[in-house]
Motif scaffolding. Structure first.
Motif, PDB file in Angstrom:
ATOM      1  N   HIS A  65     -38.121  36.568 -25.377  1.00 39.60           N
ATOM      2  CA  HIS A  65     -37.897  37.220 -24.082  1.00 39.60           C
ATOM      3  C   HIS A  65     -38.461  38.632 -24.157  1.00 39.60           C
ATOM      4  O   HIS A  65     -38.257  39.340 -25.149  1.00 39.60           O
ATOM      5  N   ALA A  66     -39.153  39.046 -23.109  1.00 39.57           N
ATOM      6  CA  ALA A  66     -39.699  40.404 -23.073  1.00 39.57           C
ATOM      7  C   ALA A  66     -39.872  40.840 -21.631  1.00 39.57           C
ATOM      8  O   ALA A  66     -40.013  40.016 -20.723  1.00 39.57           O
ATOM      9  N   THR A  67     -39.861  42.150 -21.437  1.00 35.42           N
ATOM     10  CA  THR A  67     -40.137  42.737 -20.140  1.00 35.42           C
ATOM     11  C   THR A  67     -41.598  43.149 -20.131  1.00 35.42           C
ATOM     12  O   THR A  67     -42.071  43.811 -21.054  1.00 35.42           O
ATOM     13  N   ILE A  68     -42.334  42.739 -19.085  1.00 36.79           N
ATOM     14  CA  ILE A  68     -43.768  43.036 -19.011  1.00 36.79           C
ATOM     15  C   ILE A  68     -44.091  43.687 -17.669  1.00 36.79           C
ATOM     16  O   ILE A  68     -43.230  43.815 -16.807  1.00 36.79           O
ATOM     17  N   ARG A  69     -45.348  44.065 -17.524  1.00 33.81           N
ATOM     18  CA  ARG A  69     -45.878  44.686 -16.315  1.00 33.81           C
ATOM     19  C   ARG A  69     -45.095  45.931 -15.929  1.00 33.81           C
ATOM     20  O   ARG A  69     -44.647  46.085 -14.793  1.00 33.81           O
ATOM     21  N   GLY A  70     -44.861  46.781 -16.932  1.00 39.79           N
ATOM     22  CA  GLY A  70     -44.193  48.055 -16.693  1.00 39.79           C
ATOM     23  C   GLY A  70     -42.738  47.919 -16.311  1.00 39.79           C
ATOM     24  O   GLY A  70     -42.212  48.739 -15.570  1.00 39.79           O
ATOM     25  N   LEU A 101     -36.551  34.603 -38.446  1.00 37.82           N
ATOM     26  CA  LEU A 101     -36.610  34.461 -36.994  1.00 37.82           C
ATOM     27  C   LEU A 101     -36.186  35.719 -36.235  1.00 37.82           C
ATOM     28  O   LEU A 101     -36.896  36.129 -35.312  1.00 37.82           O
ATOM     29  N   PRO A 102     -35.092  36.395 -36.578  1.00 39.41           N
ATOM     30  CA  PRO A 102     -34.744  37.594 -35.797  1.00 39.41           C
ATOM     31  C   PRO A 102     -35.809  38.690 -35.879  1.00 39.41           C
ATOM     32  O   PRO A 102     -36.202  39.261 -34.852  1.00 39.41           O
ATOM     33  N   LEU A 103     -36.291  38.968 -37.072  1.00 42.97           N
ATOM     34  CA  LEU A 103     -37.318  39.992 -37.231  1.00 42.97           C
ATOM     35  C   LEU A 103     -38.645  39.539 -36.635  1.00 42.97           C
ATOM     36  O   LEU A 103     -39.340  40.315 -35.987  1.00 42.97           O
ATOM     37  N   LEU A 104     -38.996  38.268 -36.830  1.00 43.03           N
ATOM     38  CA  LEU A 104     -40.235  37.734 -36.281  1.00 43.03           C
ATOM     39  C   LEU A 104     -40.215  37.769 -34.748  1.00 43.03           C
ATOM     40  O   LEU A 104     -41.221  38.096 -34.123  1.00 43.03           O
ATOM     41  N   THR A 105     -39.085  37.478 -34.156  1.00 46.56           N
ATOM     42  CA  THR A 105     -38.968  37.523 -32.689  1.00 46.56           C
ATOM     43  C   THR A 105     -39.214  38.932 -32.173  1.00 46.56           C
ATOM     44  O   THR A 105     -39.890  39.117 -31.160  1.00 46.56           O
ATOM     45  N   VAL A 106     -38.694  39.924 -32.870  1.00 47.28           N
ATOM     46  CA  VAL A 106     -38.929  41.319 -32.468  1.00 47.28           C
ATOM     47  C   VAL A 106     -40.417  41.664 -32.601  1.00 47.28           C
ATOM     48  O   VAL A 106     -41.002  42.282 -31.704  1.00 47.28           O
ATOM     49  N   GLU A 107     -41.053  41.254 -33.704  1.00 51.32           N
ATOM     50  CA  GLU A 107     -42.474  41.534 -33.903  1.00 51.32           C
ATOM     51  C   GLU A 107     -43.330  40.826 -32.853  1.00 51.32           C
ATOM     52  O   GLU A 107     -44.299  41.394 -32.341  1.00 51.32           O
ATOM     53  N   ALA A 109     -42.328  39.969 -29.833  1.00 52.56           N
ATOM     54  CA  ALA A 109     -42.082  40.648 -28.552  1.00 52.56           C
ATOM     55  C   ALA A 109     -42.900  41.938 -28.459  1.00 52.56           C
ATOM     56  O   ALA A 109     -43.437  42.273 -27.396  1.00 52.56           O
ATOM     57  N   GLU A 110     -43.029  42.659 -29.569  1.00 55.82           N
ATOM     58  CA  GLU A 110     -43.862  43.874 -29.576  1.00 55.82           C
ATOM     59  C   GLU A 110     -45.343  43.516 -29.381  1.00 55.82           C
ATOM     60  O   GLU A 110     -46.054  44.207 -28.650  1.00 55.82           O
ATOM     61  N   ALA A 111     -45.804  42.461 -30.038  1.00 59.98           N
ATOM     62  CA  ALA A 111     -47.190  42.010 -29.851  1.00 59.98           C
ATOM     63  C   ALA A 111     -47.408  41.582 -28.403  1.00 59.98           C
ATOM     64  O   ALA A 111     -48.463  41.838 -27.814  1.00 59.98           O
ATOM     65  N   LEU A 112     -46.408  40.967 -27.825  1.00 60.52           N
ATOM     66  CA  LEU A 112     -46.470  40.527 -26.438  1.00 60.52           C
ATOM     67  C   LEU A 112     -46.589  41.718 -25.497  1.00 60.52           C
ATOM     68  O   LEU A 112     -47.420  41.733 -24.593  1.00 60.52           O
ATOM     69  N   ARG A 113     -45.793  42.752 -25.730  1.00 61.70           N
ATOM     70  CA  ARG A 113     -45.856  43.952 -24.882  1.00 61.70           C
ATOM     71  C   ARG A 113     -47.194  44.680 -25.043  1.00 61.70           C
ATOM     72  O   ARG A 113     -47.762  45.159 -24.068  1.00 61.70           O
ATOM     73  N   ALA A 114     -47.688  44.775 -26.275  1.00 62.82           N
ATOM     74  CA  ALA A 114     -48.977  45.436 -26.506  1.00 62.82           C
ATOM     75  C   ALA A 114     -50.106  44.665 -25.827  1.00 62.82           C
ATOM     76  O   ALA A 114     -51.014  45.265 -25.238  1.00 62.82           O
ATOM     77  N   LEU A 133     -50.268  36.645 -30.515  1.00 61.64           N
ATOM     78  CA  LEU A 133     -49.148  36.079 -31.271  1.00 61.64           C
ATOM     79  C   LEU A 133     -49.611  35.564 -32.628  1.00 61.64           C
ATOM     80  O   LEU A 133     -48.939  35.748 -33.640  1.00 61.64           O
ATOM     81  N   ARG A 134     -50.746  34.902 -32.638  1.00 62.41           N
ATOM     82  CA  ARG A 134     -51.316  34.396 -33.898  1.00 62.41           C
ATOM     83  C   ARG A 134     -51.578  35.535 -34.863  1.00 62.41           C
ATOM     84  O   ARG A 134     -51.260  35.472 -36.048  1.00 62.41           O
ATOM     85  N   ALA A 135     -52.148  36.640 -34.365  1.00 66.15           N
ATOM     86  CA  ALA A 135     -52.437  37.791 -35.220  1.00 66.15           C
ATOM     87  C   ALA A 135     -51.154  38.399 -35.774  1.00 66.15           C
ATOM     88  O   ALA A 135     -51.107  38.817 -36.935  1.00 66.15           O
ATOM     89  N   ALA A 136     -50.093  38.445 -34.964  1.00 64.27           N
ATOM     90  CA  ALA A 136     -48.823  39.017 -35.430  1.00 64.27           C
ATOM     91  C   ALA A 136     -48.215  38.162 -36.538  1.00 64.27           C
ATOM     92  O   ALA A 136     -47.720  38.694 -37.540  1.00 64.27           O
ATOM     93  N   VAL A 137     -48.253  36.843 -36.392  1.00 68.29           N
ATOM     94  CA  VAL A 137     -47.696  35.965 -37.426  1.00 68.29           C
ATOM     95  C   VAL A 137     -48.551  36.018 -38.684  1.00 68.29           C
ATOM     96  O   VAL A 137     -48.024  36.059 -39.803  1.00 68.29           O
ATOM     97  N   ASN A 138     -49.872  36.046 -38.535  1.00 66.38           N
ATOM     98  CA  ASN A 138     -50.753  36.124 -39.708  1.00 66.38           C
ATOM     99  C   ASN A 138     -50.594  37.454 -40.433  1.00 66.38           C
ATOM    100  O   ASN A 138     -50.691  37.517 -41.659  1.00 66.38           O
ATOM    101  N   ALA A 139     -50.347  38.535 -39.690  1.00 69.30           N
ATOM    102  CA  ALA A 139     -50.122  39.837 -40.332  1.00 69.30           C
ATOM    103  C   ALA A 139     -48.843  39.803 -41.156  1.00 69.30           C
ATOM    104  O   ALA A 139     -48.741  40.440 -42.206  1.00 69.30           O
ATOM    105  N   ARG A 140     -47.852  39.058 -40.688  1.00 71.27           N
ATOM    106  CA  ARG A 140     -46.571  38.978 -41.401  1.00 71.27           C
ATOM    107  C   ARG A 140     -46.637  38.058 -42.617  1.00 71.27           C
ATOM    108  O   ARG A 140     -46.094  38.371 -43.666  1.00 71.27           O
ATOM    109  N   TYR A 141     -47.265  36.899 -42.476  1.00 70.78           N
ATOM    110  CA  TYR A 141     -47.220  35.885 -43.531  1.00 70.78           C
ATOM    111  C   TYR A 141     -48.517  35.717 -44.313  1.00 70.78           C
ATOM    112  O   TYR A 141     -48.565  34.919 -45.236  1.00 70.78           O
ATOM    113  N   GLY A 142     -49.554  36.444 -43.951  1.00 68.92           N
ATOM    114  CA  GLY A 142     -50.823  36.328 -44.666  1.00 68.92           C
ATOM    115  C   GLY A 142     -50.724  36.860 -46.086  1.00 68.92           C
ATOM    116  O   GLY A 142     -50.018  37.827 -46.359  1.00 68.92           O
TER     117      GLY A 142
END
Length: 161
Positions: A65-70, A101-107, A109-114, A133-142
Motif C-alpha cells: 500500500h502506498a500514497t501516490i500522485r502527491g 517481508l516487513p522491511l521488504l514491503t517498506v523498501e 513502497a519507497e521504490a514505488l513512490r520514487a 520493483l525488480r531493481a529494489a528486490v535485486n538491490a536487496r538480495y543480489g
C-alpha cells in the motif's frame, strides 16, 4: 567592338555556369564512398536479457500500500517475482521473502513512490513500476555470484483509489 567583347563575355559566363555545375556534380559523384556488393554484416542487437534457466514466480504474501500522485491517490498492488532457478535456490529465496517481508514491503513502497515521482502520467508509472520493483528486490538480495536473482516483477493486482 565593345558590344562584341561584351557579348563574348556574356557568352563565356553563360557557358561557364553550366560547365561549372557539371564539374561540381561529377566531382561529387566520384567522391562518393564505394558501394559494397556484399550484404552488411548482421549487427548483434543488445535486446532484453534472456533467463538462463526456468523461471518460478514467487508472490508476495501481502499487498503493498502506498500514497501516490502527491498524496492524492492510494495505490494497492500485489506483485510476484520471477526467480531464475539457476541463480538462487527457490526455497532460499522464498524464505528470504517471507522473513524480510516487513522491511521488504517498506523498501518496495519507497521504490514505488520514487517511481511515481519520476513518471509524468499514471500510465507511464504503471509501465515503469515492474522494473523499479525488480531493481529494489535485486538491490536487496543480489550477491556477487547472482547480482540479479529476480528476472522480472509481475504486477498481479493494481488498484488506484
Amino acid at each position: 567592338m565593345t558590344s562584341r567583347a561584351s557579348s563574348r563575355l556574356l557568352f563565356s559566363l553563360g557557358l561557364a555556369l553550366p560547365l561549372g555545375l557539371f564539374g561540381a556534380g561529377l566531382a561529387r559523384l566520384l567522391d562518393r564512398p564505394p558501394v559494397s556488393l556484399l550484404p552488411p554484416a548482421p549487427v548483434e542487437e543488445a535486446g532484453p536479457r534472456r533467463p538462463e534457466g526456468p523461471l518460478t514466480y514467487l508472490p508476495l504474501p501481502a499487498p503493498i500500500h502506498a500514497t501516490i500522485r502527491g498524496g492524492r491517490r492510494q495505490l494497492t498492488i500485489q506483485a510476484s517475482f520471477a526467480v531464475e532457478t539457476g541463480q538462487i535456490g527457490l526455497a532460499e529465496m522464498a524464505s528470504m521473502l517471507k522473513t524480510d517481508l516487513p522491511l521488504l514491503t517498506v523498501e518496495l513502497a519507497e521504490a514505488l513512490r520514487a517511481c511515481d515521482e519520476a513518471q509524468p502520467s499514471l500510465d507511464a508509472f504503471r509501465r515503469a513500476l515492474p522494473n523499479a520493483l525488480r531493481a529494489a528486490v535485486n538491490a536487496r538480495y543480489g550477491t556477487p555470484e547472482a547480482p540479479e536473482p529476480v528476472f522480472e516483477a509481475l504486477l498481479t493486482d493494481f488498484l488506484v483509489n
